[in-house]
Design a protein around this motif. Structure first.
Motif, PDB file in Angstrom:
ATOM      1  N   MET A   1      17.020  -4.232 -21.385  1.00  0.00           N
ATOM      2  CA  MET A   1      17.335  -2.807 -21.444  1.00  0.00           C
ATOM      3  C   MET A   1      16.055  -2.017 -21.618  1.00  0.00           C
ATOM      4  O   MET A   1      15.240  -2.303 -22.483  1.00  0.00           O
ATOM      5  N   ASN A   2      15.865  -1.014 -20.748  1.00  0.00           N
ATOM      6  CA  ASN A   2      14.652  -0.207 -20.810  1.00  0.00           C
ATOM      7  C   ASN A   2      14.998   1.268 -20.672  1.00  0.00           C
ATOM      8  O   ASN A   2      14.311   2.027 -19.999  1.00  0.00           O
ATOM      9  N   PHE A   3      16.098   1.676 -21.337  1.00  0.00           N
ATOM     10  CA  PHE A   3      16.594   3.040 -21.186  1.00  0.00           C
ATOM     11  C   PHE A   3      15.746   4.062 -21.931  1.00  0.00           C
ATOM     12  O   PHE A   3      15.744   5.239 -21.578  1.00  0.00           O
ATOM     13  N   PHE A   4      15.049   3.648 -22.966  1.00  0.00           N
ATOM     14  CA  PHE A   4      14.465   4.602 -23.900  1.00  0.00           C
ATOM     15  C   PHE A   4      12.943   4.545 -23.956  1.00  0.00           C
ATOM     16  O   PHE A   4      12.340   4.941 -24.950  1.00  0.00           O
ATOM     17  N   SER A   5      12.321   4.086 -22.882  1.00  0.00           N
ATOM     18  CA  SER A   5      10.870   3.904 -22.908  1.00  0.00           C
ATOM     19  C   SER A   5      10.099   4.979 -22.148  1.00  0.00           C
ATOM     20  O   SER A   5       8.873   5.033 -22.252  1.00  0.00           O
ATOM     21  N   LYS A   6      10.814   5.831 -21.388  1.00  0.00           N
ATOM     22  CA  LYS A   6      10.083   6.859 -20.640  1.00  0.00           C
ATOM     23  C   LYS A   6      10.932   8.098 -20.438  1.00  0.00           C
ATOM     24  O   LYS A   6      12.170   8.046 -20.461  1.00  0.00           O
ATOM     25  N   GLU A   7      10.257   9.207 -20.238  1.00  0.00           N
ATOM     26  CA  GLU A   7      10.922  10.482 -19.964  1.00  0.00           C
ATOM     27  C   GLU A   7      11.552  10.440 -18.576  1.00  0.00           C
ATOM     28  O   GLU A   7      10.942   9.966 -17.614  1.00  0.00           O
ATOM     29  N   THR A   8      12.791  10.920 -18.471  1.00  0.00           N
ATOM     30  CA  THR A   8      13.482  10.898 -17.177  1.00  0.00           C
ATOM     31  C   THR A   8      13.824  12.298 -16.675  1.00  0.00           C
ATOM     32  O   THR A   8      14.327  12.436 -15.560  1.00  0.00           O
ATOM     33  N   LYS A   9      13.581  13.330 -17.470  1.00  0.00           N
ATOM     34  CA  LYS A   9      13.943  14.696 -17.094  1.00  0.00           C
ATOM     35  C   LYS A   9      12.707  15.528 -16.799  1.00  0.00           C
ATOM     36  O   LYS A   9      11.650  15.344 -17.421  1.00  0.00           O
ATOM     37  N   THR A  10      12.871  16.474 -15.882  1.00  0.00           N
ATOM     38  CA  THR A  10      11.847  17.507 -15.704  1.00  0.00           C
ATOM     39  C   THR A  10      11.934  18.462 -16.886  1.00  0.00           C
ATOM     40  O   THR A  10      12.895  18.426 -17.670  1.00  0.00           O
ATOM     41  N   ALA A  11      10.966  19.342 -16.993  1.00  0.00           N
ATOM     42  CA  ALA A  11      10.975  20.308 -18.089  1.00  0.00           C
ATOM     43  C   ALA A  11      12.220  21.192 -18.026  1.00  0.00           C
ATOM     44  O   ALA A  11      12.860  21.476 -19.051  1.00  0.00           O
ATOM     45  N   LEU A  12      12.605  21.619 -16.822  1.00  0.00           N
ATOM     46  CA  LEU A  12      13.785  22.456 -16.682  1.00  0.00           C
ATOM     47  C   LEU A  12      15.042  21.692 -17.058  1.00  0.00           C
ATOM     48  O   LEU A  12      15.914  22.215 -17.770  1.00  0.00           O
ATOM     49  N   GLN A  13      15.156  20.438 -16.610  1.00  0.00           N
ATOM     50  CA  GLN A  13      16.318  19.625 -16.962  1.00  0.00           C
ATOM     51  C   GLN A  13      16.392  19.386 -18.471  1.00  0.00           C
ATOM     52  O   GLN A  13      17.476  19.400 -19.053  1.00  0.00           O
ATOM     53  N   ALA A  14      15.227  19.200 -19.089  1.00  0.00           N
ATOM     54  CA  ALA A  14      15.191  18.973 -20.536  1.00  0.00           C
ATOM     55  C   ALA A  14      15.655  20.207 -21.294  1.00  0.00           C
ATOM     56  O   ALA A  14      16.392  20.105 -22.284  1.00  0.00           O
ATOM     57  N   LYS A  15      15.232  21.385 -20.832  1.00  0.00           N
ATOM     58  CA  LYS A  15      15.672  22.608 -21.502  1.00  0.00           C
ATOM     59  C   LYS A  15      17.168  22.819 -21.311  1.00  0.00           C
ATOM     60  O   LYS A  15      17.874  23.232 -22.250  1.00  0.00           O
ATOM     61  N   GLU A  16      17.676  22.535 -20.115  1.00  0.00           N
ATOM     62  CA  GLU A  16      19.110  22.659 -19.880  1.00  0.00           C
ATOM     63  C   GLU A  16      19.884  21.713 -20.807  1.00  0.00           C
ATOM     64  O   GLU A  16      20.906  22.096 -21.396  1.00  0.00           O
ATOM     65  N   ALA A  17      19.397  20.486 -20.963  1.00  0.00           N
ATOM     66  CA  ALA A  17      20.055  19.522 -21.838  1.00  0.00           C
ATOM     67  C   ALA A  17      20.004  19.984 -23.289  1.00  0.00           C
ATOM     68  O   ALA A  17      20.974  19.817 -24.044  1.00  0.00           O
ATOM     69  N   ALA A  18      18.876  20.579 -23.692  1.00  0.00           N
ATOM     70  CA  ALA A  18      18.751  21.077 -25.068  1.00  0.00           C
ATOM     71  C   ALA A  18      19.735  22.214 -25.323  1.00  0.00           C
ATOM     72  O   ALA A  18      20.360  22.285 -26.393  1.00  0.00           O
ATOM     73  N   LEU A  19      19.911  23.102 -24.362  1.00  0.00           N
ATOM     74  CA  LEU A  19      20.862  24.202 -24.514  1.00  0.00           C
ATOM     75  C   LEU A  19      22.296  23.688 -24.562  1.00  0.00           C
ATOM     76  O   LEU A  19      23.131  24.203 -25.324  1.00  0.00           O
ATOM     77  N   GLN A  20      22.595  22.673 -23.763  1.00  0.00           N
ATOM     78  CA  GLN A  20      23.927  22.079 -23.805  1.00  0.00           C
ATOM     79  C   GLN A  20      24.186  21.443 -25.174  1.00  0.00           C
ATOM     80  O   GLN A  20      25.285  21.568 -25.740  1.00  0.00           O
ATOM     81  N   LEU A  21      23.169  20.786 -25.718  1.00  0.00           N
ATOM     82  CA  LEU A  21      23.314  20.158 -27.024  1.00  0.00           C
ATOM     83  C   LEU A  21      23.536  21.203 -28.120  1.00  0.00           C
ATOM     84  O   LEU A  21      24.296  20.975 -29.063  1.00  0.00           O
ATOM     85  N   ALA A  22      22.891  22.356 -27.975  1.00  0.00           N
ATOM     86  CA  ALA A  22      23.051  23.417 -28.973  1.00  0.00           C
ATOM     87  C   ALA A  22      24.498  23.880 -29.086  1.00  0.00           C
ATOM     88  O   ALA A  22      24.945  24.302 -30.159  1.00  0.00           O
ATOM     89  N   PHE A  23      25.238  23.801 -28.002  1.00  0.00           N
ATOM     90  CA  PHE A  23      26.653  24.203 -28.005  1.00  0.00           C
ATOM     91  C   PHE A  23      27.596  23.003 -27.961  1.00  0.00           C
ATOM     92  O   PHE A  23      28.804  23.171 -27.746  1.00  0.00           O
ATOM     93  N   ALA A  24      27.071  21.798 -28.198  1.00  0.00           N
ATOM     94  CA  ALA A  24      27.884  20.589 -28.050  1.00  0.00           C
ATOM     95  C   ALA A  24      29.145  20.591 -28.915  1.00  0.00           C
ATOM     96  O   ALA A  24      30.221  20.196 -28.435  1.00  0.00           O
ATOM     97  N   PRO A  25      29.094  21.010 -30.186  1.00  0.00           N
ATOM     98  CA  PRO A  25      30.340  21.027 -30.972  1.00  0.00           C
ATOM     99  C   PRO A  25      31.405  21.954 -30.386  1.00  0.00           C
ATOM    100  O   PRO A  25      32.599  21.646 -30.429  1.00  0.00           O
ATOM    101  N   VAL A  26      30.971  23.089 -29.836  1.00  0.00           N
ATOM    102  CA  VAL A  26      31.909  24.021 -29.210  1.00  0.00           C
ATOM    103  C   VAL A  26      32.511  23.395 -27.961  1.00  0.00           C
ATOM    104  O   VAL A  26      33.731  23.450 -27.731  1.00  0.00           O
TER     105      VAL A  26
END
Length: 357
Positions: A1-26
């Motif tokens: 398993m090598n899922f967690f050894s490198k970045e897989t998102k662009t900066a824009l994708q990472a920001k989108e994921a961070a914003l989704q996480l901010a509203f994850a409980p909702v």
């Protein structure tokens, strides 16, 4: 398993994921509402042709406003698509509605974890399951499992059983290939493994070791199956090192999703006492899902998040382990792993252990 050894998102994708996480409980609660209120099913039943907002409202007792805010949230969560003012399910929406594993995980998160996770930081600082107060007044969750309201208890047991039950048909031939005469099971739960053993081998005798409050349901099921002459019960608290294990020697000791309920020091202590009751030819069988040995990244993710259930809700000091950390405990207890199988059930590992020479 090598899922967690490198970045897989662009900066824009990472920001989108961070914003989704901010509203994850909702988003989580909106998803549950879409499922529980029947909206996803109505849209699913409409098939590829889709269904309008007005037609969804007509099939429910909810207001147009309530349906509208939920389906619009569903678009952002990517559960739904809209074309020509008609809603259809996405693939993710389909799995939220129809996939049993997803349903079990969501119900467990809601009923067992959701409110208690507000106390996660306190649990991390204190080493105590600070969120457990949202369920009951126990020091750990285990004495309280039989006291939970039925619908909440069902979510816990469904979650606990789903993964291990799939593995049982594969593990029984392995355990019984050595023809054990007697078997000790730690953490007998509802008696499913003991019943599986007595059904597989007509001669084996099983002893279930568990907390007093956990024995009731297992005893009922064993009696109903008519095998009470072959299954016995030994009540104890494995965290109390001064309380003995059974005096007899066992050819097999079985633990399924049991040791992840304890800290590393507690695991070592429990395994030492297991070794002490092994017969000369005996083996310890440990069935565990290690997050680093998962085939799919989503499986590793689920296990990593389940670790925080142990932190905040269960006991404050255990987790779903990395196999290296776990096997280090096995060795520290004076045991050696003689066989490993990573292809059991839903990405479980079966460790077979013997006493060191």
């Amino acid at each position: 398993m090598n899922f967690f050894s490198k970045e897989t998102k662009t900066a824009l994708q990472a920001k989108e994921a961070a914003l989704q996480l901010a509203f994850a409980p909702v988003a989580f609660q909106a998803t549950r509402a879409l499922r529980n209120l029947g909206i996803l099913k109505i849209i699913s039943d409409a098939g590829r042709k889709g269904i309008t907002l007005e037609d969804i409202v007509a099939k429910l007792t909810l207001t147009r406003y309530a349906v509208r805010v939920l389906v619009e949230a569903g678009l952002g969560i990517e559960l739904l698509l809209i074309n020509d003012k008609k809603y259809t399910l996405t693939k993710m929406g389909h799995f939220i509605l129809h996939d049993e594993l997803t349903r079990i995980n969501m119900d467990f998160t809601q009923d067992i974890c959701y409110r208690g996770m507000d106390h996660l930081e306190e649990a991390l600082v204190t080493g105590k399951p600070a969120g457990l107060r949202e369920l009951g007044p126990w020091e750990t969750i285990y004495p309280g499992l039989s006291l939970l309201p039925p619908e909440i208890g069902k979510s816990w047991f469904d979650f606990d059983h789903y993964y291990s039950d799939i593995a049982y048909p594969q593990t029984l031939p392995i355990v019984f290939s050595r023809k054990p005469r007697n078997l000790l099971e730690l953490g007998g739960n509802t008696g499913k493994w003991a019943l599986a053993c007595t059904g597989f081998d007509p001669d084996v005798k099983v002893t279930i070791l568990d907390l007093p409050g956990q024995m009731g349901l297992a005893e009922q099921k064993i009696k109903a199956a008519g095998v009470e002459d072959r299954v016995s019960f030994f009540t104890t608290d494995v965290l109390d090192e001064h309380r003995p294990f059974p005096a007899e020697k066992f050819d097999a000791v079985w633990m399924s999703q049991f040791l992840d309920c304890f800290s590393e020091a507690e695991i070592i202590s429990i395994l030492k006492r297991c070794a002490a009751v092994l017969s000369e030819r005996g083996r310890i069988y440990i069935l565990e899902p290690f997050w680093n040995r998962q085939v799919f990244k989503s499986a590793a993710y689920c296990l990593q998040q389940t670790s925080l259930y142990f932190t905040a809700m269960a006991n404050g000091n255990s987790q779903m382990y990395h196999s290296d950390d776990f096997i280090a405990c096995v060795q520290a207890a004076g045991l050696k792993v003689v066989e490993e199988n990573d292809q059991v059930g839903m990405s479980y590992t079966l460790l077979q252990c013997e006493k060191m020479s």
